[in-house]
Enzyme design. Structure first.
Site, PDB file in Angstrom:
ATOM      1  N   HIS A   1       0.806  -1.227   0.000  1.00  0.00           N
ATOM      2  CA  HIS A   1       0.000   0.000   0.000  1.00  0.00           C
ATOM      3  C   HIS A   1       0.835   1.272   0.000  1.00  0.00           C
ATOM      4  O   HIS A   1       0.278   2.361  -0.078  1.00  0.00           O
ATOM      5  CB  HIS A   1      -0.944   0.021   1.199  1.00  0.00           C
ATOM      6  CG  HIS A   1      -0.252   0.345   2.493  1.00  0.00           C
ATOM      7  ND1 HIS A   1       0.539  -0.558   3.150  1.00  0.00           N
ATOM      8  CD2 HIS A   1      -0.200   1.488   3.220  1.00  0.00           C
ATOM      9  CE1 HIS A   1       1.030   0.006   4.244  1.00  0.00           C
ATOM     10  NE2 HIS A   1       0.600   1.247   4.313  1.00  0.00           N
TER      11      HIS A   1
HETATM   12  C1  UD1 Z   1      -2.175   5.380   5.796  1.00  0.00           C
HETATM   13  C2  UD1 Z   1      -0.883   5.913   6.427  1.00  0.00           C
HETATM   14  C3  UD1 Z   1       0.170   4.825   6.373  1.00  0.00           C
HETATM   15  C4  UD1 Z   1      -0.327   3.532   7.008  1.00  0.00           C
HETATM   16  C5  UD1 Z   1      -1.643   3.131   6.342  1.00  0.00           C
HETATM   17  C6  UD1 Z   1      -2.215   1.898   6.969  1.00  0.00           C
HETATM   18  C7  UD1 Z   1      -0.351   8.283   6.218  1.00  0.00           C
HETATM   19  C8  UD1 Z   1       0.476   9.293   5.492  1.00  0.00           C
HETATM   20  N1  UD1 Z   1      -0.365   7.046   5.691  1.00  0.00           N
HETATM   21  O1  UD1 Z   1      -1.908   5.104   4.426  1.00  0.00           O
HETATM   22  O2  UD1 Z   1       1.308   5.254   7.105  1.00  0.00           O
HETATM   23  O3  UD1 Z   1       0.643   2.539   6.832  1.00  0.00           O
HETATM   24  O4  UD1 Z   1      -2.581   4.202   6.478  1.00  0.00           O
HETATM   25  O5  UD1 Z   1      -3.266   1.368   6.213  1.00  0.00           O
HETATM   26  O6  UD1 Z   1      -0.957   8.614   7.211  1.00  0.00           O
HETATM   27  N2  UD1 Z   1      -9.060   4.849   1.210  1.00  0.00           N
HETATM   28  C9  UD1 Z   1     -10.298   4.275   1.100  1.00  0.00           C
HETATM   29  N3  UD1 Z   1     -10.956   3.948   2.247  1.00  0.00           N
HETATM   30  C10 UD1 Z   1     -10.446   4.163   3.485  1.00  0.00           C
HETATM   31  C11 UD1 Z   1      -9.188   4.775   3.582  1.00  0.00           C
HETATM   32  C12 UD1 Z   1      -8.500   5.095   2.435  1.00  0.00           C
HETATM   33  O7  UD1 Z   1     -10.801   4.047   0.003  1.00  0.00           O
HETATM   34  O8  UD1 Z   1     -11.103   3.832   4.491  1.00  0.00           O
HETATM   35  C13 UD1 Z   1      -8.324   5.171  -0.034  1.00  0.00           C
HETATM   36  C14 UD1 Z   1      -8.575   6.559  -0.530  1.00  0.00           C
HETATM   37  O9  UD1 Z   1      -8.589   6.519  -1.900  1.00  0.00           O
HETATM   38  C15 UD1 Z   1      -7.364   7.316  -0.057  1.00  0.00           C
HETATM   39  C16 UD1 Z   1      -6.285   6.265  -0.117  1.00  0.00           C
HETATM   40  O10 UD1 Z   1      -6.944   5.044   0.210  1.00  0.00           O
HETATM   41  O11 UD1 Z   1      -7.084   8.418  -0.847  1.00  0.00           O
HETATM   42  C17 UD1 Z   1      -5.157   6.497   0.831  1.00  0.00           C
HETATM   43  O12 UD1 Z   1      -5.606   6.648   2.171  1.00  0.00           O
HETATM   44  P1  UD1 Z   1      -4.695   7.461   3.247  1.00  0.00           P
HETATM   45  O13 UD1 Z   1      -5.335   7.413   4.583  1.00  0.00           O
HETATM   46  O14 UD1 Z   1      -4.340   8.798   2.689  1.00  0.00           O
HETATM   47  O15 UD1 Z   1      -3.348   6.670   3.269  1.00  0.00           O
HETATM   48  P2  UD1 Z   1      -3.074   5.112   3.344  1.00  0.00           P
HETATM   49  O16 UD1 Z   1      -2.487   4.704   2.061  1.00  0.00           O
HETATM   50  O17 UD1 Z   1      -4.265   4.365   3.865  1.00  0.00           O
END
Ligand code: UD1
Length: 356
Positions: free
Chosen positions: A206
């Site tokens: 991820h």
């Molecule tokens: C985040 C953390 C990362 C951690 C990971 C665990 C930061 C910078 N990153 O990464 O350190 O290892 O969580 O999982 O804080 N999305 C969904 N549904 C959700 C959440 C996210 O669809 O419930 C999708 C969205 O398109 C979003 C993307 O995932 O834009 C990224 O989510 P984000 O919370 O920004 O970062 P993670 O990659 O989950």
């Protein structure tokens, strides 16, 4: 005492659940307020984890959702500030290294509220990782630093942190694993997915460095090739799923699933022949369980897992995946010991420190 816990993502829930439990038990007359920032919001990324880990319903939902780093951090700060004004906590506890952690530490310290950081002292020395920035800021502004491995002490000393602020307590992520061990074993996820325990490689990917660019396509092609030799199970993070649209491979041995809940996922880890990941926490969980882990990154902020003998850094190089079957043959049935204090009691030690 009034304690406020700020959580927002999957790994935050795993690291904080035992701490909330231990402090509520030892200090029932205190206020224990839980803030969920909403950084993760899908049921499979959030609610399921809270339910399975026994986290009480959050007192405040900030619903910040997804966005750029600046937008997500700023929204969290803006929405957390009035909650801190209302709750007047004596202490704000933040876990890990995600944007919610950074935002909460910064908001609290600016309001003169002491901060405690769970999983302090980890360093990858790679400032291109958002998590590295987040953990440095959280450590810099925390009065209580809770560590789980010796290298954390060295890292913090090198940054001029006085020893009085550091507390070697062990690993709260492992507390969750120990506490839910029976339910994890009972989940039998491998059988339900139709793969034989001990036979497959479990994959999670991820990190932006891997999934947001061309390396993702090469990695998926390598996974398809690997799956001709050994079954591959790959629960796909929503970020990765979005990036994979249009090139999902046809390979009978490669099983893609939705994200899994905590019990199902740890059951799959415990029964895996090996794990391939770019996650931080999974390097630790495999170390505790004695499962070989191959980490698709150039560095790790958790070198203790390499010293323990379970974790191998492959580099940020999808071609290295092809070497996994040979590495497993060479490794045979080598066993390993978890690091000191990864024993299921870290949260109790944190509670002892806070209540003293
Ligand atoms: C985040 C953390 C990362 C951690 C990971 C665990 C930061 C910078 N990153 O990464 O350190 O290892 O969580 O999982 O804080 N999305 C969904 N549904 C959700 C959440 C996210 O669809 O419930 C999708 C969205 O398109 C979003 C993307 O995932 O834009 C990224 O989510 P984000 O919370 O920004 O970062 P993670 O990659 O989950």
């Amino acid at each position: 005492m009034r304690i406020l816990y700020v959580v927002g993502t999957r790994p935050n829930f795993v690291k904080t659940a035992p701490v909330i439990g231990a402090l509520r038990e030892r200090h029932p007359e205190g206020r224990h307020a839980i803030v969920h920032t909403g950084q993760h919001y899908d049921r499979l990324m959030s609610e399921v984890f809270l339910e399975e880990l026994g986290v009480p319903a959050p007192d405040h939902m900030l619903e910040v959702g997804s966005g750029s780093h600046a937008a997500q951090t700023a929204r969290t700060m803006e929405r957390l500030e009035p909650v801190l004004t209302e709750e007047r906590p004596d202490l704000v506890m933040v876990p890990g290294d995600v944007n919610s952690t950074l935002a909460a530490a910064l908001t609290a310290v600016k309001m003169g509220i002491p901060v405690a950081h769970i999983e302090s002292g980890l360093r990858s020395f790679d400032m291109t990782m958002p998590e590295e920035v987040n953990r440095i800021v959280a450590d810099r502004f925390s009065q209580w630093l809770f560590l789980h491995s010796d290298e954390g002490v060295e890292n913090l000393r090198a940054e001029g942190v006085p020893d009085e602020r550091m507390h070697m307590v062990g690993n709260t992520m492992i507390d969750s694993l120990v506490a839910l061990g029976d339910r994890i074993r009972a989940a039998s996820s491998a059988e339900r997915l139709g793969v034989e325990p001990g036979s497959y490689v479990l994959v999670t990917l991820h990190r932006p460095a891997l999934v947001d660019g061309p390396l993702l396509g090469e990695t998926v092609a390598q996974l398809a090739a690997l799956s001709r030799e050994i079954p591959v199970v790959f629960p796909v993070h929503p970020r990765t799923r979005k990036m994979m649209e249009g090139f999902e491979p046809e390979a009978p041995g490669l099983l893609l699933t939705d994200p899994l809940g905590y019990l199902d996922f740890l059951s799959l880890v415990a029964d895996a022949r090996a794990v391939l990941t770019d996650s931080g926490g999974i390097q630790e969980e495999t170390t505790y369980l004695g499962i070989p882990c191959f980490t698709l990154r150039d560095n790790t902020e958790r070198p203790v897992t390499i010293r323990a003998g379970t974790n191998t850094l492959l580099g940020l190089d999808p071609a290295a995946i092809a070497g996994i079957p040979a590495a497993l043959t060479e490794r045979g049935d080598a066993t390993s010991e978890p690091p000191p204090l990864w024993d299921g009691r870290a949260a109790e030690r944190i509670a002892d420190v806070i209540l003293a």
